[in-house]
Design a protein around this motif. Structure first.
Motif, PDB file in Angstrom:
ATOM      1  N   GLY A 393       0.810  -1.214   0.000  1.00 48.38           N
ATOM      2  CA  GLY A 393       0.000   0.000   0.000  1.00 48.38           C
ATOM      3  C   GLY A 393       0.837   1.254   0.000  1.00 48.38           C
ATOM      4  N   ILE A 394       1.892   1.274   0.817  1.00 47.05           N
ATOM      5  CA  ILE A 394       2.741   2.465   0.858  1.00 47.05           C
ATOM      6  C   ILE A 394       3.532   2.591  -0.442  1.00 47.05           C
ATOM      7  N   PHE A 395       3.882   1.450  -1.062  1.00 44.63           N
ATOM      8  CA  PHE A 395       4.558   1.493  -2.367  1.00 44.63           C
ATOM      9  C   PHE A 395       3.624   2.096  -3.413  1.00 44.63           C
ATOM     10  N   ILE A 396       2.369   1.645  -3.404  1.00 42.85           N
ATOM     11  CA  ILE A 396       1.375   2.214  -4.319  1.00 42.85           C
ATOM     12  C   ILE A 396       1.224   3.709  -4.073  1.00 42.85           C
ATOM     13  N   ALA A 397       1.243   4.108  -2.793  1.00 42.61           N
ATOM     14  CA  ALA A 397       1.117   5.526  -2.458  1.00 42.61           C
ATOM     15  C   ALA A 397       2.255   6.337  -3.075  1.00 42.61           C
ATOM     16  N   PHE A 398       3.488   5.819  -2.989  1.00 39.44           N
ATOM     17  CA  PHE A 398       4.622   6.541  -3.557  1.00 39.44           C
ATOM     18  C   PHE A 398       4.525   6.602  -5.077  1.00 39.44           C
ATOM     19  N   VAL A 399       4.132   5.490  -5.698  1.00 35.71           N
ATOM     20  CA  VAL A 399       4.004   5.486  -7.157  1.00 35.71           C
ATOM     21  C   VAL A 399       2.947   6.486  -7.601  1.00 35.71           C
ATOM     22  N   LEU A 400       1.813   6.502  -6.896  1.00 37.92           N
ATOM     23  CA  LEU A 400       0.750   7.437  -7.244  1.00 37.92           C
ATOM     24  C   LEU A 400       1.176   8.880  -7.011  1.00 37.92           C
ATOM     25  N   ALA A 401       1.979   9.095  -5.948  1.00 30.74           N
ATOM     26  CA  ALA A 401       2.483  10.448  -5.705  1.00 30.74           C
ATOM     27  C   ALA A 401       3.366  10.901  -6.868  1.00 30.74           C
ATOM     28  N   LEU A 402       4.213   9.989  -7.354  1.00 25.80           N
ATOM     29  CA  LEU A 402       5.081  10.331  -8.482  1.00 25.80           C
ATOM     30  C   LEU A 402       4.266  10.562  -9.754  1.00 25.80           C
ATOM     31  N   VAL A 403       3.268   9.696  -9.979  1.00 25.43           N
ATOM     32  CA  VAL A 403       2.419   9.851 -11.164  1.00 25.43           C
ATOM     33  C   VAL A 403       1.672  11.185 -11.113  1.00 25.43           C
ATOM     34  N   ASN A 404       1.128  11.497  -9.945  1.00 19.71           N
ATOM     35  CA  ASN A 404       0.389  12.750  -9.787  1.00 19.71           C
ATOM     36  C   ASN A 404       1.306  13.950 -10.002  1.00 19.71           C
ATOM     37  N   LEU A 405       2.528  13.855  -9.427  1.00 14.82           N
ATOM     38  CA  LEU A 405       3.502  14.937  -9.592  1.00 14.82           C
ATOM     39  C   LEU A 405       3.890  15.095 -11.056  1.00 14.82           C
ATOM     40  N   ALA A 406       4.158  13.969 -11.726  1.00 10.87           N
ATOM     41  CA  ALA A 406       4.551  14.031 -13.137  1.00 10.87           C
ATOM     42  C   ALA A 406       3.411  14.551 -14.001  1.00 10.87           C
ATOM     43  N   ARG A 407       2.181  14.132 -13.684  1.00  8.05           N
ATOM     44  CA  ARG A 407       1.026  14.591 -14.449  1.00  8.05           C
ATOM     45  C   ARG A 407       0.873  16.104 -14.374  1.00  8.05           C
ATOM     46  N   ARG A 408       1.064  16.625 -13.176  1.00  9.11           N
ATOM     47  CA  ARG A 408       0.922  18.076 -13.009  1.00  9.11           C
ATOM     48  C   ARG A 408       2.090  18.825 -13.645  1.00  9.11           C
ATOM     49  N   ALA A 409       3.307  18.273 -13.484  1.00  5.10           N
ATOM     50  CA  ALA A 409       4.483  18.950 -14.045  1.00  5.10           C
ATOM     51  C   ALA A 409       4.462  18.918 -15.563  1.00  5.10           C
ATOM     52  N   ALA A 410       3.886  17.860 -16.131  1.00  2.00           N
ATOM     53  CA  ALA A 410       3.875  17.721 -17.588  1.00  2.00           C
ATOM     54  C   ALA A 410       2.759  18.522 -18.243  1.00  2.00           C
ATOM     55  N   SER A 411       1.875  19.088 -17.459  1.00  5.78           N
ATOM     56  CA  SER A 411       0.741  19.834 -18.028  1.00  5.78           C
ATOM     57  C   SER A 411       0.609  21.218 -17.389  1.00  5.78           C
ATOM     58  N   PRO A 412       1.648  22.041 -17.477  1.00  8.09           N
ATOM     59  CA  PRO A 412       1.547  23.382 -16.885  1.00  8.09           C
ATOM     60  C   PRO A 412       0.635  24.280 -17.718  1.00  8.09           C
ATOM     61  N   ALA A 413       0.261  25.392 -17.128  1.00  4.07           N
ATOM     62  CA  ALA A 413      -0.563  26.361 -17.849  1.00  4.07           C
ATOM     63  C   ALA A 413       0.271  27.048 -18.930  1.00  4.07           C
ATOM     64  N   VAL A 414      -0.294  27.143 -20.127  1.00  3.13           N
ATOM     65  CA  VAL A 414       0.335  27.872 -21.246  1.00  3.13           C
ATOM     66  C   VAL A 414      -0.715  28.837 -21.783  1.00  3.13           C
ATOM     67  N   ASP A 415      -0.438  30.128 -21.649  1.00  2.00           N
ATOM     68  CA  ASP A 415      -1.419  31.145 -22.048  1.00  2.00           C
ATOM     69  C   ASP A 415      -0.870  32.004 -23.186  1.00  2.00           C
ATOM     70  N   VAL A 416      -1.737  32.317 -24.138  1.00  3.64           N
ATOM     71  CA  VAL A 416      -1.437  33.361 -25.122  1.00  3.64           C
ATOM     72  C   VAL A 416      -2.035  34.641 -24.566  1.00  3.64           C
ATOM     73  N   LEU A 417      -1.210  35.699 -24.420  1.00  2.00           N
ATOM     74  CA  LEU A 417      -1.624  36.902 -23.725  1.00  2.00           C
ATOM     75  C   LEU A 417      -2.113  37.972 -24.695  1.00  2.00           C
ATOM     76  N   GLY A 418      -3.069  38.750 -24.213  1.00  2.00           N
ATOM     77  CA  GLY A 418      -3.603  39.853 -24.993  1.00  2.00           C
ATOM     78  C   GLY A 418      -3.292  41.180 -24.332  1.00  2.00           C
ATOM     79  N   ALA A 419      -3.221  42.249 -25.118  1.00  2.64           N
ATOM     80  CA  ALA A 419      -2.885  43.574 -24.603  1.00  2.64           C
ATOM     81  C   ALA A 419      -4.107  44.482 -24.623  1.00  2.64           C
ATOM     82  N   GLU A 420      -4.292  45.224 -23.535  1.00  6.65           N
ATOM     83  CA  GLU A 420      -5.365  46.228 -23.489  1.00  6.65           C
ATOM     84  C   GLU A 420      -4.950  47.467 -24.275  1.00  6.65           C
ATOM     85  N   ALA A 421      -5.919  48.319 -24.523  1.00  3.65           N
ATOM     86  CA  ALA A 421      -5.614  49.560 -25.251  1.00  3.65           C
ATOM     87  C   ALA A 421      -4.654  50.434 -24.468  1.00  3.65           C
TER      88      ALA A 421
END
Length: 557
Positions: A393-421
């Motif tokens: 169970g604790i091994f599964i917990a560590f694997v899931l922690a790594l998967v969750n961390l990798a999932r979040r790190a691999a999908s960061p926010a990428v924004d195209v920005l707009g300018a106001e007048a």
């Protein structure tokens, strides 16, 4: 030099001492129950209340966290040591002591290496699932006690459930009455007055009933003879191979206690306005566990329920733990005979009520509402711990922690920005219907370090933004000529990230688009130069004026 017990004054010493009486009244029945869950004699739970508790109280930074064996530790001991020796044997006890010592040494090592930050690695869903799986396994054993059905406590969860179902025709209805009365007293009493040690009331009342009606002769199991005497120095005599076989389970104990203990310490410190030191707390857990293993106890961790009880009683120092240790020592020396007739159904009820909140039902319901993925993580840990055991169970917990961390790190926010007048207005995510920040320019923001796991997403996002801008030019027909990458959130670039980003630069050049950087951190600027990615200009702002000035300067060259 800070006082031995920070927060203790002449004005509160009386309250703190009285809280110690309450603490021992709560801890004695629970520790006896947890020792039984772990497959150890009752004295193993009581010994853990004496020397380990005192040493922990004198070394920890938290003024309130109570160190004691808990449900998770008991279940881990039973499952891990139970696979190596027969519960109740001398080897079994020696292994449990050795396990506590190894865990203590790991805590000390983590403290020396200042690894307190690792406590944040196991997320709340992982802890909820892991501890919940342990709790349900414990509840099955306690339900069997409450019904008077005999099952093997060291077996796997499925086997326990099978034995319980098969043994329903052997239910002892006297045990059912005792456990029902105990549950009623515990649940109703807690609603009436939480300051009363209802667990102690239950044990006193049911023990008197057992003795008066001679219920032991009618099939009601009782605690039995409890060895008297103070804790003594006990060094486990085991082969080196046996010590090594205990390392994985000791690591599991260490990680779970670290995550839960430091979280509890930090939360109560913040609540009551005092500072805590996670690395000092790790050392205290280390000292406590080593002392427990050397004096006949077993692994200790942070007791959430007892810490909460002391907080509700108004305690703000570690004096209650020391008072409780003194009273537990007196009980061990002079009063173990009063423990012999405590009925097992009552102990089962006390432990069941204490463990039930650990199932994490409110937390799982909250995860259902907030984040189904994290609910899945919690469920996977829950089922893995329940069906495969705590170590897998604790091994599964560590694997899931790594998967969750990798999932979040691999999908960061990428924004195209707009300018106001307004030229001085900061750039914001591009509104629908527009493909360029200003005519001829696209500004993008990447909110993460650029490394092997996410450079592909950066590349895809740049391709998509450029293709969209070139396919839908602004009304004045200005073609896309510049792409500015806002680097404020980029804190690092690895070799794979640099290689992928370099290919993206080449692709941009082939499309006639020049790349620029904005708000580059000093360290990242050095890395860009190191990887040969620093060619081009740098804008020091991300408002319309800065972007237009940048492109005017470049276009005039």
């Amino acid at each position: 030099m800070s006082p031995p017990l920070p927060g203790l004054t002449r004005s509160n010493v009386g309250l703190e001492a009285l809280s110690g009486v309450t603490l021992v009244a709560i801890a004695v029945p629970l520790n006896i129950g947890y020792a039984q869950i772990a497959g150890l004699p009752p004295t193993a739970g009581l010994y853990a209340l004496v020397v380990p508790a005192v040493l922990y109280a004198l070394t920890v930074s938290s003024r309130q966290v109570v160190a004691s064996p808990d449900a998770a530790a008991a279940a881990l001991v039973a499952s891990s040591v139970g696979g190596l020796a027969v519960a109740g044997s001398a080897d079994y006890l020696s292994m449990a002591l050795a396990q506590a010592i190894i865990s203590g040494l790991m805590f000390v090592a983590c403290s020396v290496l200042k690894l307190g930050f690792l406590a944040t690695f196991l997320s709340k869903p992982i802890l909820v699932g892991f501890v919940g799986g342990l709790a349900l396994d414990i509840l099955v054993s306690q339900l069997a006690k409450m019904l008077g059905v005999r099952i093997e406590s060291g077996d796997e969860f499925v086997d326990k459930v099978g034995q319980l179902v098969a043994g329903l025709d052997t239910v002892n209805w006297i045990c059912v009455v005792i456990s029902s009365m105990s549950l009623a007293i515990l649940l109703v009493g807690r609603r009436l007055n939480r300051s009363v040690p209802w667990a102690l009331v239950v044990l006193v009342v049911t023990t008197l009933a057992v003795v008066w009606a001679d219920l032991a002769s009618r099939g009601v199991s009782v605690l039995g003879k409890v060895e008297a005497g103070p804790p003594q120095l006990t060094v486990p005599q085991l082969e080196l191979t046996v010590w090594l076989s205990l390392v994985p389970s000791a690591l599991a104990l260490t990680m779970v206690t670290m995550a839960e203990g430091l979280l509890v310490s930090r939360s109560y410190g913040a609540k009551n306005g005092y500072a805590t030191d996670p690395n000092r707390d790790l050392a205290a857990f280390g000292v406590g566990n080593i002392a427990s293993g050397l004096t006949g106890g077993f692994a200790v961790g942070s007791s959430t329920s007892r810490t909460a009880a002391m907080d509700q009683a108004g305690s703000r120092t570690q004096l209650p733990s020391i008072v409780a240790a003194a009273l537990a020592l007196l009980l061990l020396v002079f009063g173990t005979a009063v423990l012999e007739d405590i009925p097992s159904p009552a102990i089962g009820a006390v432990v069941a009520v204490a463990v039930f909140p650990l199932l994490g039902i409110p937390e799982l319901r909250e995860l259902w509402d907030l984040n189904r993925f994290e609910l899945g993580v919690a469920a996977a840990c829950f089922l893995g711990t329940l069906l495969l055991g705590p170590i897998p169970g604790i091994f599964i917990a560590f694997v899931l922690a790594l998967v969750n961390l990798a999932r979040r790190a691999a999908s960061p926010a990428v924004d195209v920005l707009g300018a106001e007048a307004d030229a001085d207005h900061a750039l914001t995510p591009l509104p629908t219907g527009r493909s360029m920040t200003v005519p001829g320019v696209v500004v993008m923001r990447f909110a993460a370090p650029i490394f092997f796991a996410n450079v592909g997403q950066l590349d895809e996002s740049i391709h998509a933004a450029v293709e969209a801008a070139q396919a839908s030019p602004p009304e004045d027909g200005t073609p896309l000529a510049h792409l500015v990458l806002d680097m404020e959130a980029v804190t690092d670039i690895d070799v794979t990230g640099a290689e992928g980003f370099g290919e993206c630069r080449t692709w941009l050049a082939a499309r006639g688009v020049q790349l620029h950087y904005s708000r580059v951190r000093p360290r990242v600027a050095v890395l860009l130069g190191h990887y040969g990615l620093d060619e081009g200009t740098t804008a020091f702002g991300t408002n319309r004026a800065a972007i237009e000035a940048l492109t005017t300067e470049v276009d005039s060259r």
